[in-house]
Scaffold this motif. Structure first.
Motif, mmCIF file in Angstrom:
data_model
loop_
_atom_site.group_PDB
_atom_site.id
_atom_site.type_symbol
_atom_site.label_atom_id
_atom_site.label_comp_id
_atom_site.label_asym_id
_atom_site.label_seq_id
_atom_site.Cartn_x
_atom_site.Cartn_y
_atom_site.Cartn_z
ATOM 1 N N UNK A 76 17.051 -8.148 7.850
ATOM 2 C CA UNK A 76 16.057 -9.134 8.295
ATOM 3 C C UNK A 76 14.664 -8.505 8.344
ATOM 4 N N UNK A 77 14.575 -7.278 8.863
ATOM 5 C CA UNK A 77 13.270 -6.608 8.946
ATOM 6 C C UNK A 77 12.705 -6.313 7.562
ATOM 7 N N UNK A 78 13.574 -5.953 6.645
ATOM 8 C CA UNK A 78 13.138 -5.701 5.265
ATOM 9 C C UNK A 78 12.542 -6.997 4.683
ATOM 10 N N UNK A 79 13.209 -8.100 4.956
ATOM 11 C CA UNK A 79 12.710 -9.380 4.459
ATOM 12 C C UNK A 79 11.369 -9.722 5.103
ATOM 13 N N UNK A 89 12.056 -13.747 9.379
ATOM 14 C CA UNK A 89 11.452 -13.998 10.692
ATOM 15 C C UNK A 89 12.107 -15.148 11.437
ATOM 16 N N UNK A 90 12.787 -16.003 10.705
ATOM 17 C CA UNK A 90 13.542 -17.059 11.389
ATOM 18 C C UNK A 90 14.876 -16.499 11.890
ATOM 19 N N UNK A 91 15.509 -15.668 11.081
ATOM 20 C CA UNK A 91 16.794 -15.081 11.504
ATOM 21 C C UNK A 91 16.623 -14.106 12.665
ATOM 22 N N UNK A 92 15.480 -13.410 12.657
ATOM 23 C CA UNK A 92 15.275 -12.324 13.626
ATOM 24 C C UNK A 92 13.844 -12.469 14.138
ATOM 25 N N UNK A 93 13.646 -13.347 15.130
ATOM 26 C CA UNK A 93 12.294 -13.715 15.544
ATOM 27 C C UNK A 93 11.458 -12.498 15.937
ATOM 28 N N UNK A 94 10.166 -12.607 15.716
ATOM 29 C CA UNK A 94 9.289 -11.452 15.886
ATOM 30 C C UNK A 94 8.862 -11.258 17.351
ATOM 31 N N UNK A 95 8.689 -12.327 18.101
ATOM 32 C CA UNK A 95 8.208 -12.203 19.486
ATOM 33 C C UNK A 95 9.227 -11.523 20.390
ATOM 34 N N UNK A 96 8.728 -10.852 21.436
ATOM 35 C CA UNK A 96 9.618 -10.074 22.315
ATOM 36 C C UNK A 96 10.712 -10.938 22.934
ATOM 37 N N UNK A 97 10.332 -12.048 23.524
ATOM 38 C CA UNK A 97 11.356 -12.844 24.226
ATOM 39 C C UNK A 97 12.344 -13.496 23.253
#
Ligand SMILES: N[C@@H](CCC(=O)N[C@@H](CS)C(=O)NCC(=O)O)C(=O)O
Length: 217
Positions: A76-79, A89-97
């Motif tokens: 996910x981060x690579x994407x 960013x949808x699979x692994x949201x960027x915001x802390x919470x």
């Protein structure tokens, strides 16, 4: 871009989540059978990649990774690096919470759900009926039902996916185990309608259909 190489047999839940994740992200990959009767995992070459001798192992150029949840986070981060507003960013949201809310289910799956359901899955799927330890299977079914009740309660939020309105890594990881839960015979399976509705929803994803839905073996 190098084609991703994923080592691991197709009937492993931990391999399946990686393949499903690649499908969601549109990453091409080559899968190489390894583990259980396929062997490979005890060779010096494999142990050099993965000293645990387990599957999956991901090879992406000079990046070699083991631990399936670490692998899907990496993908996910690579994407996200390639397409900041895309599927990663949808699979692994960027915001802390929002990210922490996803992360907790990845940890919970390893720490709580998998230990609870292991004897049920192995006993019912991989052990012949005459050799089954029914006491261990019954205890595991009870512990699994209790764990799945936690997710069912969480889903009272009324949104379609575990952490909201779209699929995340949490749904992928939990979906693989839910396939096992609904795929084995369980006496006195608790009635968890929100869990079942969520499961039916994630089971529609093409990556689930292709890699997770096939018969349990
Ligand atoms: N926590 C590890 C667990 C790895 C693991 O135990 N994989 C199992 C398959 S699900 C395995 O390698 N079993 C032995 C084998 O296939 O030879 C992960 O998530 O990758």
């Amino acid at each position: 871009m190098d084609t991703l190489r994923i080592w691991g047999r197709a009937n492993s839940v931990n391999v399946q989540k990686v393949l499903w994740c690649c499908t969601e992200l549109g990453f091409a990959f080559e899968r190489i059978d390894a583990g259980l009767h396929f062997g490979q995992v005890d060779t010096p070459e494999y142990r050099a990649m993965n000293p645990n001798g387990r599957v999956p192992t991901l090879v992406d150029g000079d990046v070699v990774l083991w631990e399936s949840n670490a692998i899907i986070r990496y993908l996910a981060l690579k994407h996200i690096e390639q397409a900041p507003d895309g599927a990663g960013g949808r699979l692994y949201p960027v915001g802390a919470a929002p990210r922490a809310r996803v992360e907790r289910w990845l940890d919970w799956t390893l720490a709580t759900l998998q230990p609870a359901e292991r004897d049920l899955f192995w006993g019912m799927v991989r052990v012949p009926p005459e050799k089954r330890d029914m006491a261990a299977i019954t205890a595991s079914a009870k512990a699994s039902g209790a764990a799945w009740s936690v997710l069912d309660g969480h889903l009272a939020h009324g949104r379609p996916f575990v952490e909201g309105d779209h699929l995340t890594l949490a749904d992928i990881v939990l979906g693989g185990y839910a396939r096992r839960w609904y795929g084995v015979e369980v006496a006195d399976r608790p009635d968890l309608p929100r869990l079942r509705a969520w499961y039916d929803r994630v089971a529609e994803r093409p990556g689930f259909q292709r890699y997770v839905a096939p018969p349990l073996t």
